[in-house]
Design an enzyme around this catalytic site. Sequence first.
Site, PDB file in Angstrom:
ATOM      1  N   LYS A 176      63.079  14.726 -26.247  1.00 45.10           N
ATOM      2  CA  LYS A 176      63.010  14.101 -27.568  1.00 45.10           C
ATOM      3  C   LYS A 176      62.655  15.177 -28.594  1.00 45.10           C
ATOM      4  O   LYS A 176      61.509  15.615 -28.676  1.00 45.10           O
ATOM      5  CB  LYS A 176      61.959  12.990 -27.586  1.00 45.10           C
ATOM      6  CG  LYS A 176      61.891  12.270 -28.930  1.00 45.10           C
ATOM      7  CD  LYS A 176      60.477  12.292 -29.477  1.00 45.10           C
ATOM      8  CE  LYS A 176      60.365  11.818 -30.893  1.00 45.10           C
ATOM      9  NZ  LYS A 176      60.971  12.691 -31.894  1.00 45.10           N
ATOM     10  N   GLU A 251      50.956  21.934 -26.010  1.00 42.36           N
ATOM     11  CA  GLU A 251      50.899  23.142 -26.852  1.00 42.36           C
ATOM     12  C   GLU A 251      50.654  22.645 -28.265  1.00 42.36           C
ATOM     13  O   GLU A 251      51.543  22.072 -28.889  1.00 42.36           O
ATOM     14  CB  GLU A 251      52.218  23.915 -26.785  1.00 42.36           C
ATOM     15  CG  GLU A 251      52.575  24.427 -25.411  1.00 42.36           C
ATOM     16  CD  GLU A 251      51.723  25.591 -24.959  1.00 42.36           C
ATOM     17  OE1 GLU A 251      50.855  26.052 -25.712  1.00 42.36           O
ATOM     18  OE2 GLU A 251      51.919  26.021 -23.811  1.00 42.36           O
ATOM     19  N   CYS A 285      52.576  27.736 -35.120  1.00 42.55           N
ATOM     20  CA  CYS A 285      51.284  27.377 -34.533  1.00 42.55           C
ATOM     21  C   CYS A 285      50.373  28.591 -34.463  1.00 42.55           C
ATOM     22  O   CYS A 285      49.161  28.465 -34.487  1.00 42.55           O
ATOM     23  CB  CYS A 285      51.496  26.780 -33.150  1.00 42.55           C
ATOM     24  SG  CYS A 285      52.580  27.781 -32.133  1.00 42.55           S
ATOM     25  N   GLU A 386      44.157  23.036 -39.714  1.00 42.36           N
ATOM     26  CA  GLU A 386      45.461  23.689 -39.700  1.00 42.36           C
ATOM     27  C   GLU A 386      46.296  23.208 -40.884  1.00 42.36           C
ATOM     28  O   GLU A 386      46.528  22.009 -41.038  1.00 42.36           O
ATOM     29  CB  GLU A 386      46.192  23.366 -38.396  1.00 42.36           C
ATOM     30  CG  GLU A 386      47.504  24.102 -38.289  1.00 42.36           C
ATOM     31  CD  GLU A 386      48.272  23.754 -37.033  1.00 42.36           C
ATOM     32  OE1 GLU A 386      48.369  22.567 -36.706  1.00 42.36           O
ATOM     33  OE2 GLU A 386      48.776  24.692 -36.391  1.00 42.36           O
TER      34      GLU A 386
HETATM   35  P1  NDP Z   1      53.935  16.286 -34.483  1.00 42.37           P
HETATM   36  O1  NDP Z   1      52.775  16.314 -33.610  1.00 42.37           O
HETATM   37  O2  NDP Z   1      53.981  15.389 -35.620  1.00 42.37           O
HETATM   38  O3  NDP Z   1      55.263  15.960 -33.649  1.00 42.37           O
HETATM   39  C1  NDP Z   1      55.632  16.657 -32.483  1.00 42.37           C
HETATM   40  C2  NDP Z   1      56.622  15.814 -31.719  1.00 42.37           C
HETATM   41  O4  NDP Z   1      55.961  14.638 -31.241  1.00 42.37           O
HETATM   42  C3  NDP Z   1      57.805  15.319 -32.550  1.00 42.37           C
HETATM   43  O5  NDP Z   1      58.957  15.259 -31.764  1.00 42.37           O
HETATM   44  C4  NDP Z   1      57.338  13.931 -32.934  1.00 42.37           C
HETATM   45  O6  NDP Z   1      58.368  13.071 -33.288  1.00 42.37           O
HETATM   46  C5  NDP Z   1      56.669  13.489 -31.655  1.00 42.37           C
HETATM   47  N1  NDP Z   1      55.745  12.378 -31.822  1.00 42.37           N
HETATM   48  C6  NDP Z   1      55.118  11.942 -32.952  1.00 42.37           C
HETATM   49  N2  NDP Z   1      54.335  10.883 -32.693  1.00 42.37           N
HETATM   50  C7  NDP Z   1      54.453  10.626 -31.372  1.00 42.37           C
HETATM   51  C8  NDP Z   1      53.884   9.663 -30.494  1.00 42.37           C
HETATM   52  N3  NDP Z   1      53.040   8.744 -30.922  1.00 42.37           N
HETATM   53  N4  NDP Z   1      54.228   9.701 -29.187  1.00 42.37           N
HETATM   54  C9  NDP Z   1      55.070  10.632 -28.724  1.00 42.37           C
HETATM   55  N5  NDP Z   1      55.657  11.572 -29.509  1.00 42.37           N
HETATM   56  C10 NDP Z   1      55.354  11.581 -30.812  1.00 42.37           C
HETATM   57  O7  NDP Z   1      54.172  17.796 -34.910  1.00 42.37           O
HETATM   58  P2  NDP Z   1      55.206  18.364 -35.934  1.00 42.37           P
HETATM   59  O8  NDP Z   1      56.602  18.042 -35.538  1.00 42.37           O
HETATM   60  O9  NDP Z   1      54.723  17.990 -37.277  1.00 42.37           O
HETATM   61  O10 NDP Z   1      55.045  19.935 -35.667  1.00 42.37           O
HETATM   62  C11 NDP Z   1      54.062  20.681 -36.229  1.00 42.37           C
HETATM   63  C12 NDP Z   1      52.873  20.809 -35.287  1.00 42.37           C
HETATM   64  O11 NDP Z   1      53.258  21.394 -34.049  1.00 42.37           O
HETATM   65  C13 NDP Z   1      51.821  21.732 -35.858  1.00 42.37           C
HETATM   66  O12 NDP Z   1      50.564  21.124 -35.852  1.00 42.37           O
HETATM   67  C14 NDP Z   1      51.834  22.936 -34.948  1.00 42.37           C
HETATM   68  O13 NDP Z   1      50.629  23.573 -34.822  1.00 42.37           O
HETATM   69  C15 NDP Z   1      52.321  22.392 -33.671  1.00 42.37           C
HETATM   70  N6  NDP Z   1      52.987  23.447 -32.925  1.00 42.37           N
HETATM   71  C16 NDP Z   1      52.375  23.962 -31.815  1.00 42.37           C
HETATM   72  C17 NDP Z   1      52.945  24.982 -31.112  1.00 42.37           C
HETATM   73  C18 NDP Z   1      52.317  25.517 -29.885  1.00 42.37           C
HETATM   74  O14 NDP Z   1      53.004  26.048 -29.042  1.00 42.37           O
HETATM   75  N7  NDP Z   1      51.018  25.427 -29.702  1.00 42.37           N
HETATM   76  C19 NDP Z   1      54.221  25.570 -31.506  1.00 42.37           C
HETATM   77  C20 NDP Z   1      54.776  24.953 -32.663  1.00 42.37           C
HETATM   78  C21 NDP Z   1      54.173  23.917 -33.331  1.00 42.37           C
HETATM   79  P3  NDP Z   1      58.718  12.869 -34.847  1.00 42.37           P
HETATM   80  O15 NDP Z   1      59.149  14.200 -35.361  1.00 42.37           O
HETATM   81  O16 NDP Z   1      59.809  11.901 -34.804  1.00 42.37           O
HETATM   82  O17 NDP Z   1      57.466  12.360 -35.510  1.00 42.37           O
END
Ligand code: NDP
Length: 493
Positions: A176, A251, A285, A386
């Site tokens: 997803k 992550e 991140c 963050e």
């Molecule tokens: P989110 O946490 O909002 O979303 C991540 C993924 O989870 C998306 O596909 C999202 O779908 C999905 N999601 C959202 N809500 C749910 C739920 N309730 N159950 C299951 N899946 C869900 O992150 P962002 O997309 O906003 O990305 C940015 C974040 O990712 C930052 O905080 C960053 O730090 C982190 N990040 C971490 C990395 C690492 O390796 N540590 C690397 C890159 C980013 P949808 O988009 O449809 O909401």
Amino acid sequence: MKKYQLLVGGEWRDPSSGAWLESMNPFTGAPWALVPRGGKADVDAAVAAAKAAFCRQSEWRRMTATGRGALLHRLGDLVAVEAERLAEIETRDNGKLLAEMRAQLNYIPQWFRYFGGLADKIEGRVIPIDKPGVFNFTREEPLGVVAAITPWNSPLLLAAWKLAPALAAGNTVVWKPSEFSSVSALEFGELFERAGFPPGVVNIITGFGNEVGEPLVTHPDVAKVAFTGGDRTGEQVYQMAARGIKHVTLELGGKSANIVFDDADLTAAVNGVVSGIFAATGQTCIAGSRALIHRSIYPEFAERLLALARTARMGDPLDSGTQVGPITTRPQYEKVLDYIRIAKEEGALCRMGGAAASRPECGSGWFVEPTIFTDVRPEMRIANEEVFGPVLSIIPFDDEEDAIRIANNTVYGLAAGVWTASMRRALMMTERLEAGTVWVNTYRAISYMSPFGGYKRSGLGRESGAEAIREYLQTKSVWIDISGSSPNPFVMR
Ligand code: NDP
């Protein structure tokens, strides 16, 4: 606008909702593609397809580990051929620089090749067991159906970090992608078939987190959740997965410190701090969002940093001269501006930027000026939370102990940078910093060969490197009696 479909069991199909979401181009602020709005019924179908592809008699399960590796190699080669096209799609979808996405796409094949190479090196152990007359060995077995959930900032790179080890280990996957950056995932989907993966080994369901992510994480036939995203979402995902006692890799975010000592090569350090926060518009991140500067060089360093940061060219991410692109999503753009306002209200001194960018070269995109705050105190929200945008806090420190205390004083622990000429100091800092990655005299280096992941609230488990394949395996211990005797049945052997 191109209208995409979901990938389920090797077939492309419309979402059961009959609805599509507009994928927005962050530079123009306009929609440019339609992605399916998947839902629970689609998740159920995808998990069923992945489960069928994992069953004992399936083509995938009967394939040798060497065969799986060969498919992954072929996939890597296909990505290499398609790199330029996929990079452009990612730039249109998430607004990150074409140069950055091109570099990522050209590097992604290595994950498939590296883990393809590992596929037939997954070995158990023969244990010289302490019990006479018994032979004991272990088998490393795949987990089953893996749910891969990825964010919008580096869509295909972060997917490769999950798909490559998951497939090498023999699992099947339902992926997803983020609702904001699904187009490259759906284009990528075609490559699995071209590489020769049997139908159902990889399935792709796009849509919202609550409509697709939740049913996927809670599905009883999903054995493992591999998630990259924000820590709040990660916490929810962890709780949902806990109810099903599922394997989990998380992550999550960071508030990484980039620490500059007075003996550092200051030109390199200024470059490293700028790259740490303004590359990728701070939407990584590992962003070095806190620059910790030794007090004796603080004023000079701040001036040099401001001078370099002011030269950053903003504009169209497809233009090769652009250095800072737009923010990927409208909600994220508003969140970054909110944090800037909060930092000002809390008394941080805004030395640069501090507002939405209205330069002509920014068009109608969601741009925020590269922003630098000084006079940041450790208790301020800007020093703790963050932002995920081009916003840097500069914080002075007095000595090594002070730098370690400030750097570790965060709930996160993803990465840290240390700039120093002293070997003793470098080694001491790498030991004392609570972070999954520590860079010395460099920043933002990653490789398929080196494990990546967080300490503390930045996550669980590791991606990349040989360790990562273990996240997709489970160990079975096998005992065989070779004594030929019949021991006392009422006593433990
Ligand atoms: P989110 O946490 O909002 O979303 C991540 C993924 O989870 C998306 O596909 C999202 O779908 C999905 N999601 C959202 N809500 C749910 C739920 N309730 N159950 C299951 N899946 C869900 O992150 P962002 O997309 O906003 O990305 C940015 C974040 O990712 C930052 O905080 C960053 O730090 C982190 N990040 C971490 C990395 C690492 O390796 N540590 C690397 C890159 C980013 P949808 O988009 O449809 O909401």
